[in-house]
Enzyme design. Structure first.
Site, PDB file in Angstrom:
ATOM      1  N   HIS A 312       0.857  -1.193   0.000  1.00 50.15           N
ATOM      2  CA  HIS A 312       0.000   0.000   0.000  1.00 50.15           C
ATOM      3  C   HIS A 312       0.891   1.239   0.000  1.00 50.15           C
ATOM      4  CE1 HIS A 312      -3.427   2.457   0.337  1.00 50.15           C
ATOM      5  NE2 HIS A 312      -3.737   2.315   1.607  1.00 50.15           N
ATOM      6  N   HIS A 358      -2.290  -1.351 -11.022  1.00 45.04           N
ATOM      7  CA  HIS A 358      -3.204  -0.883  -9.980  1.00 45.04           C
ATOM      8  C   HIS A 358      -4.375  -1.843  -9.900  1.00 45.04           C
ATOM      9  CE1 HIS A 358      -6.112   1.696  -7.858  1.00 45.04           C
ATOM     10  NE2 HIS A 358      -5.043   2.291  -7.363  1.00 45.04           N
ATOM     11  N   ASP A 413       2.610   6.039  -7.065  1.00 49.89           N
ATOM     12  CA  ASP A 413       3.873   5.769  -6.365  1.00 49.89           C
ATOM     13  C   ASP A 413       5.078   5.834  -7.292  1.00 49.89           C
ATOM     14  OD1 ASP A 413       2.590   5.202  -3.856  1.00 49.89           O
ATOM     15  OD2 ASP A 413       1.958   3.295  -4.717  1.00 49.89           O
TER      16      ASP A 413
END
Length: 479
Positions: A312, A358, A413
């Site tokens: 995460h 994702h 990210d």
């Protein structure tokens, strides 16, 4: 006066008593000025929410009564074993994630948010506290309303002495996210909701105390995050909250940064990392724990523990570590051919390419795009940015040929660490703490809404594998 002061405790301020006195006076003036803004012609956030929530609660009640038996989807056995991915089972008012389009905050895309939300004078990035207002109410606040909210949050930033002492006592090698969770949990001593519940407050008032806790917590998070950063990586001293500054600017200054562009980056970072609908680990955990009527402090602390996981929020740290390893091995050769070979070597070794893919998205994450545009504007020739850009050109094709991912495109990210590195915030283990501050902006509004509409405790049904076998056999025998 202590309830409205924004200065942090004397034990970790590096300024003298005169400076502290001046800050106290400024905080008082800023808060009174903010109240003037709101009382002259504008509603405060709490006043506005109190006005709109009865109709919202009635809307939900009517909707459930009229359509409560409507089937909204089916559940496959593979979903039960696959992390419940794709199951429609949560209500999250602030944002909805579309696989092709990306996140929408109360119906607005990230580019729309960047255009429409109020900004600080001279800034091109939205104010995170304006997004908090939008997520809670569904409405874009005025400049005056946001200025009042900024001052209110700054005025709530003082940290109890026992939390400061606790942070100072923690070993420096304890991961910053563990320290963050510990500090937020320790703030339970300040919970107005917990105290009111213990005194038997009416359920109709739950939301009001949850609101106060949420704003208190939100106001304190930049100070806690900065204290952790300064303790672990610097000299342990931080400056005081500026009562006249917005949320992102205060966070940047508390960390020790005065650079105007870095301040703008913090505004953007906090905004785009705030919310990503309710099914991700940190959002769901915060909601789940809150459904048991745990306070916002305990609920967010639980969510932060989920955010700390490498699958995460800690993924941004892992992306950067992977980039550094790549840079070392290719020795300055950032050609597409070299990068492509490195990607294939990574995949053929059974590893993943961090920052790509994702659970929901099937296109480039618009949060990645927003960060890329920021980099193109401010530092297009930065080495790490050029490397990330080359990977962006090559990786989707490689991942598509590899054939084991449904989404070969970069996520949020993949880029955030590069921006922070450029401005000198190089301590990657701290990055998830910044993510945690941002995520609070997204999850706390839903906690307030949950209490306002009387959302029940979450309690899905679970089966053992043997019970599922029985169920499947029974279902298949009928077909």
């Amino acid at each position: 006066m202590s309830a409205i002061l924004s200065t942090t405790s004397k034990s970790f301020l590096s300024r003298g008593s005169t400076r502290q006195c001046q800050n106290m006076q400024k905080a008082l003036f800023a808060l009174l000025n903010a109240r003037h803004y709101s009382s002259a012609s504008e509603q405060t956030l709490k006043e506005r929410f109190a006005e709109i929530i009865p109709a919202k609660a009635e809307e939900i009640k009517k909707f459930k009564k009229e359509h409560g038996k409507t089937v909204i989807g089916e559940v496959l056995l593979e979903q039960a074993y696959g992390g419940m991915r794709g199951i429609k089972g949560l209500v999250w008012e602030g944002s909805v994630l579309d696989p092709e389009e990306g996140i929408r905050f109360r119906g607005r895309t990230i580019p729309e948010i960047q255009r429409e939300l109020p900004k600080a004078e001279g800034s091109t990035e939205p104010l995170p506290e304006a997004l908090f207002w939008l997520l809670l109410t569904g409405e874009i606040p005025t400049d005056a309303q946001v200025k009042a909210l900024s001052a209110d949050l700054a005025a709530r930033s003082e940290i109890p002495e026992h939390v400061i002492q606790l942070l100072d006592s923690l070993p420096k090698d304890l991961h910053p996210m563990a320290q963050f969770s510990i500090a937020v949990t320790a703030l339970e001593s300040e919970s107005k909701f917990a105290k009111a519940y213990a005194q038997g407050v009416s359920k109709k008032e739950y939301w009001s105390y949850t609101f106060e806790d949420s704003l208190d917590l939100l106001g304190k998070l930049p100070v806690i995050a900065s204290k952790i950063y300064r303790n672990v990586f610097k000299d342990g001293k931080i400056t005081s909250t500026d009562p006249n500054a917005d949320y992102g600017k205060n966070l940047a200054q508390l960390l020790g940064y005065e650079n105007k562009d870095f301040i703008d980056l913090m505004r953007l970072y906090l905004t785009i990392h705030s919310d990503h609908e309710g099914g991700n680990v940190s959002a769901h955990t915060t909601h789940l724990v809150g459904s048991a009527l745990s306070s916002p402090y305990l609920s967010l602390a639980a969510g932060l523990n989920g955010l700390a996981g490498p699958l995460h929020g800690r993924a941004n740290q892992e992306v950067l570590e992977w980039l550094f390893k790549l840079r070392e091995e290719v020795k300055g050769d950032y050609s597409k051919e070299t990068i492509e070979k490195y990607l294939w070597d990574t995949l053929n070794a059974g590893r993943v390419v961090p920052g790509y893919g994702h659970a929901v998205l099937r296109k480039t994450d618009p949060r990645y795009t927003a960060q890329r545009e920021f980099a193109l504007k401010h530092f297009p020739d930065y080495e790490l940015f050029k490397l990330v850009s080359t990977i962006y050109e090559v990786a989707p094709g490689v991942l598509t040929k590899h054939g084991k991912t449904k989404n070969p495109w970069p996520n949020v990210d993949s880029h955030s660490g590069v921006l922070l590195q450029y401005y000198g915030l190089t301590e990657a283990s701290f990055y998830t703490v910044l993510f945690g501050v941002a995520r609070a902006i997204g999850v706390l509004p839903q906690l307030i809404i949950d209490r306002a509409v009387g959302a029940p405790i979450e309690r899905p049904k679970s089966f053992s594998t043997e019970k599922y076998k029985e169920l499947v056999k029974k279902i298949e025998s009928k077909n």
